[in-house]
Design a protein around this motif. Sequence first.
Motif, PDB file in Angstrom:
ATOM      1  N   LEU A 186      36.674   6.290  20.439  1.00 10.01           N
ATOM      2  CA  LEU A 186      37.496   7.368  20.978  1.00 10.01           C
ATOM      3  C   LEU A 186      36.700   8.347  21.836  1.00 10.01           C
ATOM      4  O   LEU A 186      37.244   9.348  22.303  1.00 10.01           O
ATOM      5  CB  LEU A 186      38.166   8.142  19.836  1.00 10.01           C
ATOM      6  N   ASP A 210      35.526   8.267  24.927  1.00  8.59           N
ATOM      7  CA  ASP A 210      35.994   8.484  26.303  1.00  8.59           C
ATOM      8  C   ASP A 210      37.203   9.420  26.315  1.00  8.59           C
ATOM      9  O   ASP A 210      37.312  10.306  27.175  1.00  8.59           O
ATOM     10  CB  ASP A 210      36.358   7.149  26.952  1.00  8.59           C
ATOM     11  N   THR A 211      38.121   9.219  25.374  1.00  8.87           N
ATOM     12  CA  THR A 211      39.283  10.107  25.268  1.00  8.87           C
ATOM     13  C   THR A 211      38.849  11.535  24.979  1.00  8.87           C
ATOM     14  O   THR A 211      39.341  12.490  25.590  1.00  8.87           O
ATOM     15  CB  THR A 211      40.222   9.619  24.153  1.00  8.87           C
ATOM     16  N   TYR A 232      37.347  13.186  28.064  1.00  8.56           N
ATOM     17  CA  TYR A 232      38.387  13.588  29.011  1.00  8.56           C
ATOM     18  C   TYR A 232      39.048  14.893  28.559  1.00  8.56           C
ATOM     19  O   TYR A 232      39.297  15.798  29.362  1.00  8.56           O
ATOM     20  CB  TYR A 232      39.433  12.474  29.132  1.00  8.56           C
ATOM     21  N   LEU A 233      39.336  15.000  27.264  1.00  8.23           N
ATOM     22  CA  LEU A 233      39.959  16.214  26.737  1.00  8.23           C
ATOM     23  C   LEU A 233      39.041  17.423  26.902  1.00  8.23           C
ATOM     24  O   LEU A 233      39.504  18.531  27.204  1.00  8.23           O
ATOM     25  CB  LEU A 233      40.322  16.014  25.265  1.00  8.23           C
ATOM     26  N   TYR A 283      48.959  14.287  26.553  1.00  5.88           N
ATOM     27  CA  TYR A 283      47.874  13.307  26.600  1.00  5.88           C
ATOM     28  C   TYR A 283      47.137  13.266  25.263  1.00  5.88           C
ATOM     29  O   TYR A 283      46.867  12.189  24.719  1.00  5.88           O
ATOM     30  CB  TYR A 283      46.891  13.649  27.727  1.00  5.88           C
ATOM     31  N   GLU A 284      46.820  14.439  24.737  1.00  7.36           N
ATOM     32  CA  GLU A 284      46.085  14.488  23.469  1.00  7.36           C
ATOM     33  C   GLU A 284      46.908  13.884  22.332  1.00  7.36           C
ATOM     34  O   GLU A 284      46.375  13.154  21.484  1.00  7.36           O
ATOM     35  CB  GLU A 284      45.706  15.932  23.134  1.00  7.36           C
ATOM     36  N   ARG A 329      49.291  11.601  22.592  1.00  8.54           N
ATOM     37  CA  ARG A 329      49.482  10.166  22.776  1.00  8.54           C
ATOM     38  C   ARG A 329      48.169   9.383  22.612  1.00  8.54           C
ATOM     39  O   ARG A 329      48.129   8.350  21.943  1.00  8.54           O
ATOM     40  CB  ARG A 329      50.074   9.907  24.168  1.00  8.54           C
ATOM     41  N   GLN A 330      47.101   9.897  23.222  1.00  3.00           N
ATOM     42  CA  GLN A 330      45.850   9.146  23.259  1.00  3.00           C
ATOM     43  C   GLN A 330      44.928   9.433  22.077  1.00  3.00           C
ATOM     44  O   GLN A 330      44.003   8.652  21.830  1.00  3.00           O
ATOM     45  CB  GLN A 330      45.095   9.449  24.567  1.00  3.00           C
ATOM     46  N   LEU A 331      45.170  10.534  21.371  1.00  2.00           N
ATOM     47  CA  LEU A 331      44.297  10.867  20.239  1.00  2.00           C
ATOM     48  C   LEU A 331      45.061  10.930  18.927  1.00  2.00           C
ATOM     49  O   LEU A 331      44.746  10.207  17.980  1.00  2.00           O
ATOM     50  CB  LEU A 331      43.570  12.184  20.492  1.00  2.00           C
TER      51      LEU A 331
END
Length: 316
Positions: free
Chosen positions: A240, A242-243, A246-247, A291-292, A294-296
């Motif tokens: 995780l 890369d996610t 980005y955050l 985004y957070e 959905r992706q985290l």
Amino acid sequence: MTEGENTGPGARNGETDSTAVNAFNRGVIDEFRANAGRVGGKFEGFTLALLTTTGARTGIRRTTPLAYFELNGMRAVVASAMGGPRHPAWLANVRARPQVSVKVGAESFDALASIPSGIERDRLFAQVVEQDPEFGDYQASTSRVIPVVILQRLSSPSVPPFEGERARLVAWAAELRQVHDRLRQALRVAQDSAAQGRSPEVAGRELLLFCHGFCTALTGHHEGEDRELFPAIAAAHPELRDTLRYLQQDHSMIAHLVSGLQSSVDASATPVELARHLEGIAAIMESHFRYEERQLLEVLETLALDADPKRVLGPL
């Protein structure tokens, strides 16, 4: 409830390595257990709780006597450390392994601990001070923000208790969703206020109050993620990273926008200008939150479902 030997903090307020304090706390715990939660001396008349946490690095169970509060129907303890410069050690245990055991009076139960931040933390801490003004003195004596820890009872004995990795994943996701919802609501209220065409003086005062709460809460939330939560997630789940990176980049951009909003308020911008500025921040914040989530957060919740409850992660 299985409890470990106490090695820690001041009976009402914190944790030190002092042998004398440790011995004093052991006496408080013994008296508590022998008298169904009633303790005499300087603590007579106060409600105490025995909080048992699992060591973040050692995995050893530790029991700490703490002042106990009920805040709007929620059970809570406070990591005051008597206003010391550092958080008590038991707080690190709660962050790493949020399933705890609690004893209040003759009642014992397991709970899932969470640590509200920003506006919600401030609201709860104000209620703590109303019940015991001494905690206001502790906050005044330290530069750190003293955390309030909410203890959500795990009430159904038929449901296997959360433990290890699963508990952490569930607690991380749940706390972040709550923070996002509170920040969304604060933005909506501010947008509605700015859109109602008040005079520049009134709008400026309202936005100044909004910035004091919202900007402080948002900054504290993102700093907490960058400093503590994201490194813990990255250590447990390197996939995780890369996610998370980005955050963190989003955090820097949002901090710039918040600084711009504060400058606009200080410069007494017109209500129309303030409303436009808020609209831009709200759109970017919503994109960031989605985004957070959905992706985290959805990933953390999926990992929690797949997690082996017997697995023990290494130290964070």
